[in-house]
Design a protein around this motif. Structure first.
Motif, PDB file in Angstrom:
ATOM      1  N   GLN A 150      -5.455   1.340   4.025  1.00 56.47           N
ATOM      2  CA  GLN A 150      -6.319   1.357   2.834  1.00 56.47           C
ATOM      3  C   GLN A 150      -4.651   1.804   1.557  1.00 56.47           C
ATOM      4  O   GLN A 150      -4.415   2.616   2.421  1.00 56.47           O
ATOM      5  CB  GLN A 150      -6.839   1.496   2.458  1.00 56.47           C
ATOM      6  CG  GLN A 150      -7.648   1.826   1.304  1.00 56.47           C
ATOM      7  CD  GLN A 150      -9.406   2.251   1.049  1.00 56.47           C
ATOM      8  OE1 GLN A 150      -9.605   2.643   2.537  1.00 56.47           O
ATOM      9  NE2 GLN A 150     -10.113   2.750   0.556  1.00 56.47           N
ATOM     10  N   THR A 151      -4.801   1.048   0.497  1.00 57.07           N
ATOM     11  CA  THR A 151      -3.618   2.280   0.000  1.00 57.07           C
ATOM     12  C   THR A 151      -3.864   2.241  -1.398  1.00 57.07           C
ATOM     13  O   THR A 151      -4.973   1.383  -2.040  1.00 57.07           O
ATOM     14  CB  THR A 151      -2.456   1.649   0.094  1.00 57.07           C
ATOM     15  OG1 THR A 151      -1.281   3.083  -0.793  1.00 57.07           O
ATOM     16  CG2 THR A 151      -2.350   0.737  -0.426  1.00 57.07           C
ATOM     17  N   VAL A 152      -3.058   3.595  -1.996  1.00 52.21           N
ATOM     18  CA  VAL A 152      -3.492   3.071  -3.759  1.00 52.21           C
ATOM     19  C   VAL A 152      -2.103   2.585  -4.624  1.00 52.21           C
ATOM     20  O   VAL A 152      -0.623   3.778  -4.248  1.00 52.21           O
ATOM     21  CB  VAL A 152      -4.047   4.384  -4.475  1.00 52.21           C
ATOM     22  CG1 VAL A 152      -3.636   3.849  -5.633  1.00 52.21           C
ATOM     23  CG2 VAL A 152      -5.684   4.504  -3.190  1.00 52.21           C
ATOM     24  N   PHE A 153      -1.912   2.224  -5.901  1.00 50.24           N
ATOM     25  CA  PHE A 153      -1.020   2.289  -6.132  1.00 50.24           C
ATOM     26  C   PHE A 153      -0.630   2.912  -7.381  1.00 50.24           C
ATOM     27  O   PHE A 153      -2.185   2.033  -8.194  1.00 50.24           O
ATOM     28  CB  PHE A 153      -0.942   0.611  -6.345  1.00 50.24           C
ATOM     29  CG  PHE A 153       0.107  -0.569  -5.407  1.00 50.24           C
ATOM     30  CD1 PHE A 153       0.181   0.738  -3.633  1.00 50.24           C
ATOM     31  CD2 PHE A 153      -0.251  -1.759  -4.899  1.00 50.24           C
ATOM     32  CE1 PHE A 153       0.662  -0.340  -2.784  1.00 50.24           C
ATOM     33  CE2 PHE A 153       0.366  -2.315  -4.463  1.00 50.24           C
ATOM     34  CZ  PHE A 153       1.342  -2.056  -2.829  1.00 50.24           C
ATOM     35  N   SER A 154      -0.308   2.506  -7.900  1.00 56.65           N
ATOM     36  CA  SER A 154       0.083   3.564  -9.505  1.00 56.65           C
ATOM     37  C   SER A 154       0.725   2.961 -10.761  1.00 56.65           C
ATOM     38  O   SER A 154       1.849   2.884 -10.076  1.00 56.65           O
ATOM     39  CB  SER A 154      -0.612   5.535  -9.277  1.00 56.65           C
ATOM     40  OG  SER A 154       0.796   5.750  -8.801  1.00 56.65           O
ATOM     41  N   ARG A 155       0.925   3.241 -11.470  1.00 54.17           N
ATOM     42  CA  ARG A 155       1.533   2.741 -12.373  1.00 54.17           C
ATOM     43  C   ARG A 155       1.842   4.439 -13.770  1.00 54.17           C
ATOM     44  O   ARG A 155       1.639   4.888 -13.535  1.00 54.17           O
ATOM     45  CB  ARG A 155       1.075   2.205 -13.627  1.00 54.17           C
ATOM     46  CG  ARG A 155       1.945   2.001 -14.858  1.00 54.17           C
ATOM     47  CD  ARG A 155       1.744   0.619 -15.780  1.00 54.17           C
ATOM     48  NE  ARG A 155       0.169   0.963 -16.388  1.00 54.17           N
ATOM     49  CZ  ARG A 155      -0.601   1.080 -17.314  1.00 54.17           C
ATOM     50  NH1 ARG A 155      -0.729  -0.527 -17.545  1.00 54.17           N
ATOM     51  NH2 ARG A 155      -1.848   1.882 -17.715  1.00 54.17           N
ATOM     52  N   LEU A 156       3.068   4.692 -13.598  1.00 57.71           N
ATOM     53  CA  LEU A 156       3.850   5.728 -13.678  1.00 57.71           C
ATOM     54  C   LEU A 156       4.048   5.496 -15.203  1.00 57.71           C
ATOM     55  O   LEU A 156       4.423   6.509 -15.895  1.00 57.71           O
ATOM     56  CB  LEU A 156       5.046   6.777 -13.239  1.00 57.71           C
ATOM     57  CG  LEU A 156       4.661   5.893 -10.970  1.00 57.71           C
ATOM     58  CD1 LEU A 156       6.048   6.227 -10.439  1.00 57.71           C
ATOM     59  CD2 LEU A 156       3.638   7.696 -11.058  1.00 57.71           C
TER      60      LEU A 156
END
Length: 158
Positions: A150-156
């Motif tokens: 499980q992970t979290v992707f984020s838009r910078l």
């Protein structure tokens, strides 16, 4: 005369005499007891080796799926929100794996024990992160999860 007879017993056998039937039976009994005691350990080692090979393949599949997702833009991830069953995965260690991919928005907490019940697919204006859960299923039992990441992707940037 007694001493001659006593020394005769301690003299080595001639090379032509060999072993007696009793000596052979005793050695076979000792060998069979040893093998019987060691057989469960060998069987356990074989099963553990098979499980480790399966886990290695599942880890490789999950890593491949995560790398594919990292290359995608946030809009491409938004098109895949919710649960996706991935079946056309590359074969690993001679096994064909299936993976369940969950992509959710930040509005909810993705629970690995019950991802269907907690995965939000509604995109808000300030949602800059996507929670991702990959569950790799056993090759011969699609109901058994053998690896989960499980992970979290984020838009910078917008």
């Amino acid at each position: 005369m007694q001493t001659k007879l006593l020394f005769k017993f301690f003299q080595p056998k001639s090379p032509l005499q060999g072993f007696t039937l009793t000596e052979n039976l005793v050695s076979l009994i000792v060998l069979s007891i040893t093998l019987t005691a060691m057989l469960p350990a060998f069987m356990n080692f074989g099963l553990q080796n098979a499980k480790n090979r399966q886990l290695t393949g599942a880890t490789s599949v999950a890593n491949s799926v995560m790398n594919d997702l990292r290359r995608q833009s946030m809009n491409e991830l938004d098109a895949k929100l919710g649960k996706t069953v991935l079946t056309n995965l590359p074969e690993q260690n001679g096994n064909k794996y299936q993976a369940d991919q969950y992509i959710c928005t930040k509005g909810s907490t993705l629970n690995p024990d019950n991802p269907n019940g907690t995965c939000s697919t509604t995109v808000g204006e300030n949602d800059f992160a996507r929670q991702i859960l990959i569950e790799v299923k056993a090759p011969h039992n699609p109901n058994e999860t053998i690896y989960r990441v499980q992970t979290v992707f984020s838009r910078l940037r917008s």
